[in-house]
Design a protein around this motif. Structure first.
Motif, PDB file in Angstrom:
ATOM      1  N   ARG A 118       0.492   3.479  -2.950  1.00 15.71           N
ATOM      2  CA  ARG A 118      -0.754   4.055  -2.923  1.00 15.71           C
ATOM      3  C   ARG A 118      -0.793   5.404  -2.099  1.00 15.71           C
ATOM      4  O   ARG A 118      -1.247   6.347  -2.622  1.00 15.71           O
ATOM      5  CB  ARG A 118      -1.856   3.057  -2.437  1.00 15.71           C
ATOM      6  CG  ARG A 118      -3.145   3.597  -2.158  1.00 15.71           C
ATOM      7  CD  ARG A 118      -3.810   4.244  -3.478  1.00 15.71           C
ATOM      8  NE  ARG A 118      -5.013   5.160  -3.162  1.00 15.71           N
ATOM      9  CZ  ARG A 118      -6.308   4.551  -3.043  1.00 15.71           C
ATOM     10  NH1 ARG A 118      -6.335   3.477  -2.765  1.00 15.71           N
ATOM     11  NH2 ARG A 118      -7.230   5.475  -2.746  1.00 15.71           N
ATOM     12  N   ASP A 124      -1.056   9.350  -3.182  1.00 12.68           N
ATOM     13  CA  ASP A 124      -2.126  10.266  -2.813  1.00 12.68           C
ATOM     14  C   ASP A 124      -1.499  11.375  -2.073  1.00 12.68           C
ATOM     15  O   ASP A 124      -2.265  12.087  -1.404  1.00 12.68           O
ATOM     16  CB  ASP A 124      -2.971   9.451  -1.676  1.00 12.68           C
ATOM     17  CG  ASP A 124      -3.845   8.514  -2.377  1.00 12.68           C
ATOM     18  OD1 ASP A 124      -4.104   8.463  -3.684  1.00 12.68           O
ATOM     19  OD2 ASP A 124      -4.361   7.474  -1.852  1.00 12.68           O
ATOM     20  N   SER A 182       0.762  -1.206  -0.014  1.00  6.99           N
ATOM     21  CA  SER A 182      -0.114   0.103   0.103  1.00  6.99           C
ATOM     22  C   SER A 182       0.821   1.312  -0.132  1.00  6.99           C
ATOM     23  O   SER A 182       0.404   2.422  -0.444  1.00  6.99           O
ATOM     24  CB  SER A 182      -0.942  -0.002   1.347  1.00  6.99           C
ATOM     25  OG  SER A 182      -1.779  -1.267   1.158  1.00  6.99           O
TER      26      SER A 182
END
Length: 281
Positions: free
Chosen positions: A99, A103, A96
């Protein structure tokens, strides 16, 4: 329980929660959450919180703040409880990181990645050092006969250190949640490491009389008894009270206390030292 978990996660990742002791609440939750849920469920709920549903009315800044707090929670969880997080979850967290970076949380995402890598490196180093500390004379394969001779011929400090290393491998796995409200007495599955530590003590308590009774000769039994007493002194110096308690429990077993001739072999000063150890518990 699920409603309570959702509530805690929402509050701990609420950008408008300005409670002064917020950091304390977060740490307390991280250390005790296993009394109510599993690590997998916690991770899944955190990622649900990160993936804010479109039905929730929130500004872009608010969404970004919530996601940053989720990342911060993951980082603190890794820092506090890495040994208790399964490798599968660690891999999912690492997966993750990209990600999180995409972001806009590059700094904290990098901290998560570096912390996991450092923790894994420390874990490998610890186990390598543990095996490396075993003296060569104890590493060789041994038959039952020369194992007995090796025990008598090995320095008491060395034996005490090896026993302590074996104990520490279990002790370092114990989590705070296992000690809450004597969890090991209520549900052994919630305190597996504490149970392992207690089992380790019991193994030592049976090992001691087994080795003393190995020989049929009183003099040899006396030598082994005195050996264990000196090992007990070294364990006391190392502050390894778990193994020491097991050793004392073994010396207090009826099969040993009935050996009047064996204890009579010990000089008075050795008997005094033994009684001092026995009086500790």
């Amino acid at each position: 329980t699920l409603c309570s978990l959702n509530y805690f996660i929402t509050e701990l990742t609420n950008p408008f929660n300005n409670t002064p002791d917020r950091a304390v609440q977060e740490r307390s939750f991280i250390l005790t959450f296993q009394t109510t849920c599993s690590s997998i469920l916690l991770y899944e709920k955190l990622m649900e919180r990160y993936e804010i549903p479109e039905s929730i009315q929130a500004s872009a800044d608010e969404i970004s703040a919530i996601r940053k707090l989720v990342c911060a929670f993951l980082l603190h969880w890794i820092q506090e409880q890495f040994d208790n997080i399964s490798k599968a979850i660690v891999c999912r967290i690492l997966g993750s990181v990209d990600r999180f970076t995409k972001d806009g949380h590059q700094e904290i995402a990098q901290n998560i990645k570096q912390t996991i890598q450092q923790k894994m490196k420390e874990e490998c180093l610890f186990f390598n050092q543990s095996f490396a500390t075993t003296p060569l004379e104890l590493q060789r394969s041994a038959t039952s006969k020369n194992l007995y001779e090796t025990f008598l011929g090995t320095d008491e400090r060395t034996i005490a250190e090896q026993l302590t290393l074996m104990d520490f491998k279990i002790f370092r796995r114990i989590q705070h949640s296992e000690l809450v409200d004597q969890a090991w007495n209520k549900n052994k599955h919630c305190a597996v490491n504490v149970i392992d530590h207690i089992t380790r003590l019991n193994h030592v308590s049976y090992w001691v009389p087994s080795l003393i009774l190995w020989s049929e000769k009183v003099k040899q039994r006396g030598e082994v008894l005195w050996k264990f007493i000196r090992i007990g002194q070294e364990l006391l110096k190392l502050h390894n009270y778990n193994t020491l308690m097991g050793l004392v429990a073994g010396l207090n077993m009826s099969c040993i206390t009935r050996l009047k001739y064996t204890t009579s072999v010990l000089p008075d000063h050795q008997t005094d030292i033994m009684n001092q150890l026995l009086d500790l518990f």
